[in-house]
Design a protein around this motif. Structure first.
Motif, PDB file in Angstrom:
ATOM      1  N   HIS A  78       0.883  -1.178   0.000  1.00 20.27           N
ATOM      2  CA  HIS A  78       0.000   0.000   0.000  1.00 20.27           C
ATOM      3  C   HIS A  78       0.916   1.221   0.000  1.00 20.27           C
ATOM      4  O   HIS A  78       1.340   1.665   1.072  1.00 20.27           O
ATOM      5  N   GLN A  81       0.511   4.161   2.437  1.00 22.84           N
ATOM      6  CA  GLN A  81       0.818   3.983   3.864  1.00 22.84           C
ATOM      7  C   GLN A  81       2.298   4.190   4.173  1.00 22.84           C
ATOM      8  O   GLN A  81       2.763   3.892   5.281  1.00 22.84           O
ATOM      9  N   LEU A  92      -5.658  -5.171  13.323  1.00 23.43           N
ATOM     10  CA  LEU A  92      -6.106  -4.761  11.984  1.00 23.43           C
ATOM     11  C   LEU A  92      -7.200  -3.689  11.947  1.00 23.43           C
ATOM     12  O   LEU A  92      -6.994  -2.618  11.373  1.00 23.43           O
ATOM     13  N   TRP A  95      -6.206  -0.542  13.653  1.00 26.25           N
ATOM     14  CA  TRP A  95      -5.057   0.020  12.931  1.00 26.25           C
ATOM     15  C   TRP A  95      -5.552   0.771  11.676  1.00 26.25           C
ATOM     16  O   TRP A  95      -5.090   1.873  11.379  1.00 26.25           O
ATOM     17  N   LEU A  96      -6.524   0.169  10.992  1.00 27.60           N
ATOM     18  CA  LEU A  96      -7.082   0.833   9.803  1.00 27.60           C
ATOM     19  C   LEU A  96      -7.739   2.153  10.191  1.00 27.60           C
ATOM     20  O   LEU A  96      -7.473   3.198   9.585  1.00 27.60           O
ATOM     21  N   ARG A 203     -11.016  -3.177  -1.666  1.00 29.22           N
ATOM     22  CA  ARG A 203     -10.071  -3.281  -0.531  1.00 29.22           C
ATOM     23  C   ARG A 203     -10.203  -4.622   0.187  1.00 29.22           C
ATOM     24  O   ARG A 203      -9.244  -5.366   0.300  1.00 29.22           O
ATOM     25  N   PHE A 204     -11.385  -4.901   0.714  1.00 29.77           N
ATOM     26  CA  PHE A 204     -11.756  -6.206   1.274  1.00 29.77           C
ATOM     27  C   PHE A 204     -13.262  -6.199   1.526  1.00 29.77           C
ATOM     28  O   PHE A 204     -13.871  -5.130   1.551  1.00 29.77           O
ATOM     29  N   HIS A 231      -7.864  -8.489  -0.046  1.00 30.62           N
ATOM     30  CA  HIS A 231      -7.394  -9.152   1.178  1.00 30.62           C
ATOM     31  C   HIS A 231      -8.321 -10.312   1.521  1.00 30.62           C
ATOM     32  O   HIS A 231      -9.523 -10.233   1.281  1.00 30.62           O
ATOM     33  N   GLU A 234      -7.266 -12.411   7.067  1.00 26.26           N
ATOM     34  CA  GLU A 234      -6.021 -11.940   7.686  1.00 26.26           C
ATOM     35  C   GLU A 234      -6.077 -12.104   9.203  1.00 26.26           C
ATOM     36  O   GLU A 234      -5.146 -12.621   9.804  1.00 26.26           O
ATOM     37  N   HIS A 270      -2.521 -12.068   2.330  1.00 23.70           N
ATOM     38  CA  HIS A 270      -2.544 -12.695   3.664  1.00 23.70           C
ATOM     39  C   HIS A 270      -2.997 -14.159   3.613  1.00 23.70           C
ATOM     40  O   HIS A 270      -2.195 -15.042   3.833  1.00 23.70           O
ATOM     41  N   SER A 295       4.012  -8.067   8.079  1.00 26.88           N
ATOM     42  CA  SER A 295       2.704  -7.525   8.457  1.00 26.88           C
ATOM     43  C   SER A 295       1.984  -8.478   9.403  1.00 26.88           C
ATOM     44  O   SER A 295       1.371  -8.058  10.383  1.00 26.88           O
ATOM     45  N   ASP A 321       3.558  -5.803   2.232  1.00 24.22           N
ATOM     46  CA  ASP A 321       2.329  -5.194   2.763  1.00 24.22           C
ATOM     47  C   ASP A 321       2.627  -3.880   3.493  1.00 24.22           C
ATOM     48  O   ASP A 321       1.969  -3.547   4.479  1.00 24.22           O
TER      49      ASP A 321
HETATM   50  N1  GUN Z   1      -7.233  -5.206   5.106  1.00 28.91           N
HETATM   51  C1  GUN Z   1      -7.925  -4.210   4.525  1.00 28.91           C
HETATM   52  N2  GUN Z   1      -7.150  -3.141   4.298  1.00 28.91           N
HETATM   53  C2  GUN Z   1      -5.928  -3.454   4.735  1.00 28.91           C
HETATM   54  C3  GUN Z   1      -4.687  -2.755   4.760  1.00 28.91           C
HETATM   55  O1  GUN Z   1      -4.566  -1.604   4.338  1.00 28.91           O
HETATM   56  N3  GUN Z   1      -3.638  -3.426   5.295  1.00 28.91           N
HETATM   57  C4  GUN Z   1      -3.742  -4.692   5.771  1.00 28.91           C
HETATM   58  N4  GUN Z   1      -2.676  -5.281   6.277  1.00 28.91           N
HETATM   59  N5  GUN Z   1      -4.894  -5.359   5.772  1.00 28.91           N
HETATM   60  C5  GUN Z   1      -5.975  -4.752   5.248  1.00 28.91           C
END
Ligand code: GUN
Ligand code: ZN
Length: 429
Positions: A78, A81, A92, A95-96, A203-204, A231, A234, A270, A295, A321
């Protein structure tokens, strides 16, 4: 006539996958090797003296005992980031929301996005990486910024607009329709231009409505030669969240599968906590799994099952990552993959680690015929390693009895000081 350059040094190349074939048969280490570059392509590979005699007109760059290898291929990152890498104390989801989303909000500003894109490519090149597959932000400006920066450097790149239409803050959401429209316009602008490839990038599942995932599936069906990156599985909490958001889905993979987002060319970052059905389905459909070891330890996600997934025959790449990963370096990433292997009871051989960071990732991106190895006809993206780059590494490699023993200390302890030179598209970067 195209000018040619002859690089002299030790060389490492692969003729098979050392995850499946013995290292002696798969990997080729030439202590007095040479690589001839012509017009951005590897034109010949061989023994140093023979190559010198055969190509007397080539400009010669003598790297002595340094190791010439394929440039590193980072299969999941990313770039937005970059400036929040190594942010403390969250897992996760927190953190987001705490670090990532506020930073990504800034990428609607093209000047800011360009500044970070340039910084990111500087940092990754300094670490020997010549190709990345990166997420951007929801902003088309962020996509233009990284493709333009890569094009200026003649660099191969995979990138895509990150689509999110729910569970993200105001100012960081698109819609199913605008995500589709913007992605399509960017794809048409960039995919196949120079060395650029577009990846359709939801994104996910938690940040896309079923409508948006459906739109992404439609777009991929319209442009099947693009990659699709996202993703998968994870963290355990994330999987629970997905279950609540998609109560009808058989599992996490199904939230993509039902919308046509699982197939060859899909890249699943992941892929740690997988069910037997998910594993079997991804194997059948030849999906790429991307191991992100720094990560997975940094955010506390879990231990990727390299041995089991390899034995099942999955297509597996390796990635930083950044910035959930704690490094820009694929050396550090190989070291983390080794450590996670040890925690799971399997010591990966240096040849296997190196293969994952080059050919493995290139295979994950379906670019193994172009990048990730030293062979005639491949694009000349090369990284030259100093195997004694620090006193600590030098004193260990001085004891080495084999080339692999000489390389392993650099894998485990090396950083950008080990990167002597990087060649991108046949030019010194
Ligand atoms: N899952 C969704 N977005 C992200 C991201 O930016 N980083 C990570 N590690 N997992 C995610
Ligand atoms: Zn990621």
């Amino acid at each position: 006539m195209t000018s040619s350059v002859l690089l002299l040094g030790q060389t490492l190349s692969f003729t098979a996958n050392p995850m499946h074939t013995s290292v002696d048969d798969a990997a080729h280490w030439q202590t007095h090797g040479a690589v001839l570059i012509e017009g951005g392509i590897i034109a010949a590979v061989g023994e140093r003296d023979a190559m010198r005699a055969r190509y007397p007109m080539a400009k010669t760059v003598d790297y002595g005992d340094h190791l010439i290898t394929a440039g590193f291929v980072d299969a999941h990152a990313h770039y937005p980031q970059t400036a929040i890498i190594a942010s403390w104390g969250k897992r996760l989801i927190d953190w987001l929301s705490t670090y990532t989303f506020p930073e990504e909000m800034r990428f609607g500003d093209k000047t800011f996005a360009t500044d970070i894109a340039q910084r990111y490519l500087d940092l990754t090149r300094a670490n020997g990486t010549t190709t990345v597959a990166t997420f951007c932000t929801i902003h088309p400006e962020s996509v233009d910024a990284i493709f333009e920066a890569a094009e200026q450097r003649g660099q191969r790149i995979v990138a895509g607009k990150t689509c999110m239409d729910r569970n993200a803050p105001d100012g960081l959401r698109d819609t199913a329709q605008s995500g589709y429209d913007d992605s399509k316009a960017l794809l048409q602008k960039w995919h196949g231009r120079e060395r650029a490839s577009y990846a359709i990038t939801p994104r996910f599942s938690p940040t896309s409505t079923p409508e948006q995932l459906e739109a992404m599936g439609t777009l991929w069906a319209e442009h099947p030669d693009c990659l699709m990156q996202t993703h998968l599985s994870e963290q355990v909490d994330e999987i629970e969240w997905v279950k609540n958001l998609f109560p009808d889905a058989r599992d996490y993979l199904d939230t993509y599968e039902r919308f046509g987002l699982v197939g060859p060319g899909a890249l699943m970052g992941h892929a740690i906590h997988l069910t037997p059905r998910e594993r079997a389905r991804m194997k059948d459909l030849d999906v790429s799994l991307v191991h992100c070891p720094t990560s997975n330890t940094f955010i506390g996600s879990g231990l990727f099952d390299m041995q089991g997934l390899t034995a099942e025959g999955h297509r597996i790449g390796l990635a930083t990552d950044t910035g959930g990963g704690s490094s820009f370096s694929m050396l550090r990433t190989m070291a983390a993959a080794y450590e996670i292997g040890q925690l799971r009871g399997t010591a990966l051989h240096p040849a296997q680690l190196y293969w994952l960071a080059t050919q493995g990732s290139a295979q994950a991106l379906r670019m193994e015929d172009k990048i990730g190895n030293i062979a005639v006809g491949m694009e000349a993206d090369l990284t030259v390693l100093d195997l004694s780059s620090t006193p600590a590494i030098a004193q260990r490699s001085a004891r080495a009895n084999t080339p692999w023993e000489a390389l392993f200390p650099t894998i485990m302890m090396g950083d950008d000081r080990a990167i002597k030179d990087v060649w991108i598209n046949g030019k010194k970067g």
